[in-house]
Design a protein around this motif. Structure first.
Motif, PDB file in Angstrom:
ATOM      1  N   GLN A 248      -0.350  -3.202  -2.128  1.00 13.84           N
ATOM      2  CA  GLN A 248       1.004  -3.173  -1.577  1.00 13.84           C
ATOM      3  C   GLN A 248       1.785  -4.367  -2.101  1.00 13.84           C
ATOM      4  OE1 GLN A 248       1.101  -2.431   2.662  1.00 13.84           O
ATOM      5  NE2 GLN A 248       2.969  -3.652   2.885  1.00 13.84           N
ATOM      6  N   SER A 249       3.039  -4.121  -2.495  1.00 18.75           N
ATOM      7  CA  SER A 249       3.896  -5.190  -3.001  1.00 18.75           C
ATOM      8  C   SER A 249       5.320  -4.954  -2.516  1.00 18.75           C
ATOM      9  CB  SER A 249       3.857  -5.231  -4.533  1.00 18.75           C
ATOM     10  OG  SER A 249       4.319  -3.998  -5.075  1.00 18.75           O
ATOM     11  N   PRO A 250       6.164  -6.014  -2.456  1.00 14.23           N
ATOM     12  CA  PRO A 250       7.546  -5.834  -2.011  1.00 14.23           C
ATOM     13  C   PRO A 250       8.285  -4.827  -2.894  1.00 14.23           C
ATOM     14  CG  PRO A 250       6.972  -8.152  -2.089  1.00 14.23           C
ATOM     15  CD  PRO A 250       5.848  -7.418  -2.754  1.00 14.23           C
ATOM     16  N   GLY A 251       9.079  -3.975  -2.250  1.00 15.84           N
ATOM     17  CA  GLY A 251       9.814  -2.966  -2.987  1.00 15.84           C
ATOM     18  C   GLY A 251      10.973  -3.545  -3.774  1.00 15.84           C
ATOM     19  N   ALA A 252      11.386  -2.823  -4.808  1.00 20.62           N
ATOM     20  CA  ALA A 252      12.492  -3.285  -5.647  1.00 20.62           C
ATOM     21  C   ALA A 252      13.819  -3.225  -4.901  1.00 20.62           C
ATOM     22  CB  ALA A 252      12.562  -2.440  -6.917  1.00 20.62           C
ATOM     23  N   GLU A 253      13.977  -2.248  -4.005  1.00 23.58           N
ATOM     24  CA  GLU A 253      15.224  -2.089  -3.268  1.00 23.58           C
ATOM     25  C   GLU A 253      15.298  -3.047  -2.083  1.00 23.58           C
ATOM     26  OE1 GLU A 253      15.913   1.950  -2.178  1.00 23.58           O
ATOM     27  OE2 GLU A 253      15.361   2.737  -4.148  1.00 23.58           O
ATOM     28  N   ARG A 254      14.191  -3.097  -1.301  1.00 24.57           N
ATOM     29  CA  ARG A 254      14.126  -3.976  -0.149  1.00 24.57           C
ATOM     30  C   ARG A 254      12.707  -4.469   0.010  1.00 24.57           C
ATOM     31  NH1 ARG A 254      16.818  -1.250   5.122  1.00 24.57           N
ATOM     32  NH2 ARG A 254      15.222  -2.648   5.988  1.00 24.57           N
ATOM     33  N   TRP A 257      10.459  -2.578   2.315  1.00 25.87           N
ATOM     34  CA  TRP A 257      10.104  -1.224   1.895  1.00 25.87           C
ATOM     35  C   TRP A 257       9.099  -1.355   0.746  1.00 25.87           C
ATOM     36  CZ3 TRP A 257      15.491   1.621   1.435  1.00 25.87           C
ATOM     37  CH2 TRP A 257      16.040   1.757   2.714  1.00 25.87           C
ATOM     38  N   PRO A 258       7.833  -1.519   1.059  1.00 23.65           N
ATOM     39  CA  PRO A 258       6.863  -1.865   0.015  1.00 23.65           C
ATOM     40  C   PRO A 258       6.586  -0.721  -0.952  1.00 23.65           C
ATOM     41  CG  PRO A 258       5.753  -1.451   2.090  1.00 23.65           C
ATOM     42  CD  PRO A 258       7.218  -1.420   2.397  1.00 23.65           C
ATOM     43  N   ASP A 259       6.141  -1.095  -2.131  1.00 26.63           N
ATOM     44  CA  ASP A 259       5.608  -0.160  -3.106  1.00 26.63           C
ATOM     45  C   ASP A 259       4.089  -0.129  -2.962  1.00 26.63           C
ATOM     46  OD1 ASP A 259       8.113   0.366  -4.114  1.00 26.63           O
ATOM     47  OD2 ASP A 259       7.889  -0.932  -5.866  1.00 26.63           O
ATOM     48  N   TYR A 260       3.505   1.002  -3.314  1.00 28.82           N
ATOM     49  CA  TYR A 260       2.054   1.172  -3.273  1.00 28.82           C
ATOM     50  C   TYR A 260       1.597   1.592  -4.666  1.00 28.82           C
ATOM     51  CZ  TYR A 260       2.770   1.091   1.764  1.00 28.82           C
ATOM     52  OH  TYR A 260       3.120   0.724   3.047  1.00 28.82           O
ATOM     53  N   ARG A 261       0.973   0.655  -5.356  1.00 29.59           N
ATOM     54  CA  ARG A 261       0.590   0.894  -6.742  1.00 29.59           C
ATOM     55  C   ARG A 261      -0.931   0.985  -6.870  1.00 29.59           C
ATOM     56  NH1 ARG A 261       4.975  -0.379 -10.130  1.00 29.59           N
ATOM     57  NH2 ARG A 261       6.690  -1.435  -9.033  1.00 29.59           N
TER      58      ARG A 261
END
Length: 326
Positions: A248-254, A257-261
């Motif tokens: 999990q990492s911080p999302g580009a928009e907010r 709103w994390p990203d899951y890679r």
């Protein structure tokens, strides 16, 4: 994959899916991906197939090898026979005793099992029982399969392949109908395929993993693509992060709103997924066309799956692979 030779069949039962030619699927129904995930996403099926590859063919063989009830074993053998993976043959007419012989379709599952075993051995420390050794008869060494493109001969990782749904491919048609297919386990028992089942032993887990390989990273992507309830998406994402398959990492928009890679561990499961899809699309063919289509970026051609030996680089063939329990 070498196994014990089977005795000639005295008689066989009619199969729902003829084992030596592809099954034609009706329009609009479950596609090859959904059928395949329904088969390999059942841990009992994987365990039964594991011992079949080692030579089991009679009911008593599986009963002696597995902590399985009569009812579950009977149902699984009947299901695998109906799928064309086994052929039921009478070997003792007086007592009406049968054996279950791997068909061509069933034997063709060996690349899937090899990739699952290799991933579990490399990435999962705890197993209820030891994994088998894989020996390449050509070079005589223990090996791990290397996933690659048969069109150009080069290795291929998840990031080297692009593609998505084909004519029969939609999320609804690709999701197995069963909600969960993990076997019951006693406390503390890790199982033979513990994390494989966490990834594909639940219909939403399998779909979420597939979405990640197609590029989904945000919660709303998974929710919109799969059409699953938010609580289920949240639970599956948590499980995948706990397993180390997603990071999990911080999302580009907010940032909230994390990203899951996919992690390296997650990407390493790609060969197991792709060999399963390849098997399914060769043996179950939808009227509209394939469910998934893939291109190897390096050569620009349709991905043709090839497994090679990491020790001698020779192409692996089922008849030249031994699976041993020491």
């Amino acid at each position: 994959m070498t196994r014990q030779s089977a005795t000639p069949a005295a008689a066989t039962t009619e199969l729902a899916h003829p084992p030596d030619r592809p099954t034609r699927l009706p329009r609009g129904g479950t596609n090859a991906v959904g059928l395949t995930l329904g088969l390999i996403g059942d841990e009992w099926n994987l365990l039964i197939l594991r011992y079949a590859m080692l030579g089991a063919r009679r009911y008593v063989d599986w009963k002696e090898a597995l902590p399985i009830s009569d009812a579950v074993l009977t149902r699984r053998l009947a299901s695998l026979t109906a799928m064309g993976v086994f052929e039921k043959a009478e070997y003792q007419a007086s007592a009406r005793r049968y054996e279950y012989l791997l068909t061509k379709r069933g034997r063709d599952l060996w690349p899937v099992l090899l990739c699952i075993w290799a991933w579990e051995a490399a990435w999962v420390p705890d197993h209820g029982e030891r994994l088998p050794r894989m020996v390449h008869q050509t070079c005589g060494k223990d090996f791990r399969p290397v996933f690659g493109c048969g069109a150009c001969g080069r290795p291929a990782e998840a990031r080297d392949v692009t593609g998505g749904f084909g004519p029969s491919g939609t999320w609804s048609r690709s999701v197995p109908t069963a909600t969960t297919r993990r076997r019951s386990q006693t406390a503390g028992e890790a199982g033979l395929f513990p994390e494989t089942m966490a990834l594909i032993g639940n219909r939403w887990s399998a779909a979420l993993l597939g979405a990640s390989f197609q590029g989904a990273q945000r919660f709303r992507d998974f929710e919109q693509w799969l059409g699953a309830p938010p609580t289920i998406i949240a639970d599956r994402l948590r499980v995948f992060c706990d397993l180390g398959v997603f990071a999990q990492s911080p999302g580009a928009e907010r940032a909230d709103w994390p990203d899951y890679r996919l992690t390296e561990k997650g990407r390493a499961f790609f060969p197991a997924v792709m060999t399963a899809i390849d098997w399914g699309q060769r043996w179950f063919r939808a009227a509209e066309g394939p469910a998934l289509v893939y291109t190897h970026r390096a050569c620009g051609q349709d991905l043709k799956i090839r497994l090679t030996c990491d020790q001698c680089a020779a192409v692996l063939r089922g008849t030249e692979v031994s699976v041993l329990l020491d």
